[in-house]
Design an enzyme around this catalytic site. Structure first.
Site, mmCIF file in Angstrom:
data_model
loop_
_atom_site.group_PDB
_atom_site.id
_atom_site.type_symbol
_atom_site.label_atom_id
_atom_site.label_comp_id
_atom_site.label_asym_id
_atom_site.label_seq_id
_atom_site.Cartn_x
_atom_site.Cartn_y
_atom_site.Cartn_z
ATOM 1 N N ARG A 50 33.138 -14.472 -9.710
ATOM 2 C CA ARG A 50 32.162 -15.125 -10.602
ATOM 3 C C ARG A 50 32.755 -16.383 -11.232
ATOM 4 O O ARG A 50 32.077 -17.411 -11.350
ATOM 5 C CB ARG A 50 31.719 -14.125 -11.683
ATOM 6 C CG ARG A 50 30.555 -14.607 -12.507
ATOM 7 C CD ARG A 50 29.937 -13.500 -13.328
ATOM 8 N NE ARG A 50 30.825 -13.054 -14.404
ATOM 9 C CZ ARG A 50 30.522 -12.079 -15.248
ATOM 10 N NH1 ARG A 50 29.362 -11.440 -15.148
ATOM 11 N NH2 ARG A 50 31.362 -11.710 -16.193
ATOM 12 N N ARG A 103 34.668 -37.759 -13.474
ATOM 13 C CA ARG A 103 35.553 -38.520 -12.583
ATOM 14 C C ARG A 103 36.718 -39.128 -13.349
ATOM 15 O O ARG A 103 37.722 -39.506 -12.761
ATOM 16 C CB ARG A 103 34.758 -39.638 -11.885
ATOM 17 C CG ARG A 103 33.737 -39.102 -10.897
ATOM 18 C CD ARG A 103 32.883 -40.209 -10.347
ATOM 19 N NE ARG A 103 32.205 -40.936 -11.424
ATOM 20 C CZ ARG A 103 31.319 -41.908 -11.228
ATOM 21 N NH1 ARG A 103 30.998 -42.286 -10.014
ATOM 22 N NH2 ARG A 103 30.748 -42.502 -12.251
ATOM 23 N N LYS A 150 29.033 -19.139 -16.390
ATOM 24 C CA LYS A 150 29.757 -18.686 -17.571
ATOM 25 C C LYS A 150 30.649 -19.840 -18.005
ATOM 26 O O LYS A 150 31.857 -19.855 -17.775
ATOM 27 C CB LYS A 150 30.577 -17.445 -17.217
ATOM 28 C CG LYS A 150 30.167 -16.261 -18.072
ATOM 29 C CD LYS A 150 30.846 -15.005 -17.667
ATOM 30 C CE LYS A 150 31.627 -14.393 -18.805
ATOM 31 N NZ LYS A 150 30.893 -14.164 -20.029
ATOM 32 N N GLU A 183 18.449 -11.302 -22.756
ATOM 33 C CA GLU A 183 19.696 -10.557 -22.930
ATOM 34 C C GLU A 183 20.179 -10.784 -24.343
ATOM 35 O O GLU A 183 19.522 -11.477 -25.121
ATOM 36 C CB GLU A 183 20.750 -10.995 -21.894
ATOM 37 C CG GLU A 183 21.140 -12.455 -21.997
ATOM 38 C CD GLU A 183 22.101 -12.917 -20.896
ATOM 39 O OE1 GLU A 183 22.878 -12.119 -20.375
ATOM 40 O OE2 GLU A 183 22.051 -14.127 -20.584
HETATM 41 N N1 PXG Z 1 25.381 -11.729 -20.960
HETATM 42 C C1 PXG Z 1 26.076 -12.750 -21.514
HETATM 43 C C2 PXG Z 1 25.343 -13.937 -22.033
HETATM 44 C C3 PXG Z 1 27.474 -12.685 -21.574
HETATM 45 O O1 PXG Z 1 28.174 -13.690 -22.102
HETATM 46 C C4 PXG Z 1 27.373 -10.489 -20.550
HETATM 47 C C5 PXG Z 1 25.995 -10.629 -20.492
HETATM 48 C C6 PXG Z 1 27.997 -9.254 -19.977
HETATM 49 O O2 PXG Z 1 28.587 -9.522 -18.732
HETATM 50 P P1 PXG Z 1 29.796 -8.654 -18.165
HETATM 51 O O3 PXG Z 1 30.012 -9.197 -16.799
HETATM 52 O O4 PXG Z 1 30.956 -8.890 -19.098
HETATM 53 O O5 PXG Z 1 29.372 -7.253 -18.157
HETATM 54 C C7 PXG Z 1 28.143 -11.540 -21.084
HETATM 55 C C8 PXG Z 1 29.636 -11.479 -21.143
HETATM 56 C C9 PXG Z 1 31.801 -11.872 -27.022
HETATM 57 C C10 PXG Z 1 31.886 -12.222 -25.563
HETATM 58 O O6 PXG Z 1 32.721 -12.217 -27.783
HETATM 59 C C11 PXG Z 1 30.966 -11.718 -24.671
HETATM 60 C C12 PXG Z 1 31.003 -12.059 -23.313
HETATM 61 C C13 PXG Z 1 31.951 -12.913 -22.886
HETATM 62 C C14 PXG Z 1 32.877 -13.401 -23.805
HETATM 63 C C15 PXG Z 1 32.847 -13.072 -25.147
HETATM 64 O O7 PXG Z 1 30.803 -11.277 -27.418
HETATM 65 N N2 PXG Z 1 30.045 -11.525 -22.512
#
Ligand code: PXG
Length: 287
Positions: A50, A103, A150, A183
């Protein structure tokens, strides 16, 4: 604490990047949050895939192969003697000038790996369940900023988090631009009605924790579907929970003041949480 930056380890005090790094100036970079349980990195290949997909779309060439990235992550865990913890892998565009033009970034992308221990919400909420709200800030339009990216630019989610915090809550449900449930700020959302799991089909990150939960649901022959649903359906669900690498699985017992089910973490939610704890301590990349 030792932090990996571009192939070397630095103490926390010395782990710094240039103010000209476009990750800092523009949020021009990508990241992953990963967890390790009992010296097993959970779904490491999926996280790395990812990260590289986000970088590919952003046209950032990661200066490491996926295998080398995996080694950098594992060596950071070992260096910090972390057996159970959280990993943050970051790739930024690198150092450039004060213009946003990528760039102009003359250096190589910056690669950072941090490992630490975090628990996203207070421990008792994992047992009691959490009370959350929906917020006015809607999710970025997917054609403006695809939810699969991400990127280091989390302002959309941070604004929603601020709205939740201002109202006295830890977490927010964000709607998509059409008014359907999207979400949470850092987690995916699942509702359960009449024994069936539902999660939104798009307009959200394809969470790796959610995928693991769906695998467990399939194993237990619990029906699951991806479909659009509204706030009304969340209020009237039998059970609700959130999934995320940082959050893991957290039961939701109230949304916007409406009690979900009997106001306690539901039986299916608890079954999935127990199975998730088992699978995370069994499957993974050993180090
Ligand atoms: N939705 C969003 C918008 C995310 O950022 C998830 C779902 C869950 O994805 P995974 O693959 O981890 O099951 C995320 C990921 C925090 C924090 O401090 C949260 C994420 C990443 C970094 C920090 O809450 N979530």
């Amino acid at each position: 604490m030792k932090i990996y930056i571009n192939g070397k380890f630095y103490s926390k005090e010395n782990a710094t990047v240039s103010v000209f790094d476009h990750g800092f100036l523009y949020g021009d970079g990508a990241f992953e949050g990963i967890r390790a349980y009992d010296r097993l990195v959970f779904r490491l290949d999926e996280h790395i895939a990812r990260l590289y997909e986000t970088c590919h779309t952003m046209m950032i060439k990661v200066p490491l192969t996926k295998k080398e990235m995996g080694k950098a992550i594992v060596s950071t865990l070992k260096e910090n003697k972390i057996e159970n913890g959280y990993i943050r892998a970051i790739v930024t565009r690198g150092v450039g000038d004060l213009g946003l033009d990528p760039r102009k970034c003359y250096g190589a992308p910056t690669v950072i790996v941090i490992s630490d221990k975090i628990s996203l919400y207070p421990a008792e909420l994992y047992k009691k369940g959490m009370d959350i709200i929906t917020v006015p800030t809607v999710k970025n339009h997917p054609e403006a900023l695809n939810p699969q990216l991400k990127s280091l630019n989390y302002l959309n989610n941070i604004l929603a988090k601020i709205e939740a915090n201002n109202a006295g809550y830890n977490e927010a449900i964000m709607m998509d631009g059409s008014g359907y449930v999207g979400e949470c700020t850092g987690d995916n959302i699942v509702i359960i009605k009449d024994g069936k799991l539902s999660t939104p089909p798009h307009g959200r990150l394809k969470g790796i924790t959610l995928a693991a939960v769906m695998d467990l649901a399939a194993k237990f022959k619990i029906p699951a579907e991806e479909r659009l649903f509204t706030r009304h359906e969340v209020y009237n669900a039998d059970e609700c929970f959130l999934t995320g690498t940082a959050a893991e699985i957290i039961p939701i017992v109230k949304v916007d003041g409406r009690v979900i089910g009997n106001g306690k973490p539901g039986a299916i939610t608890n079954k999935l949480i127990t199975a998730f704890h088992t699978v995370t301590r069994k499957d993974g990349v050993k180090y």
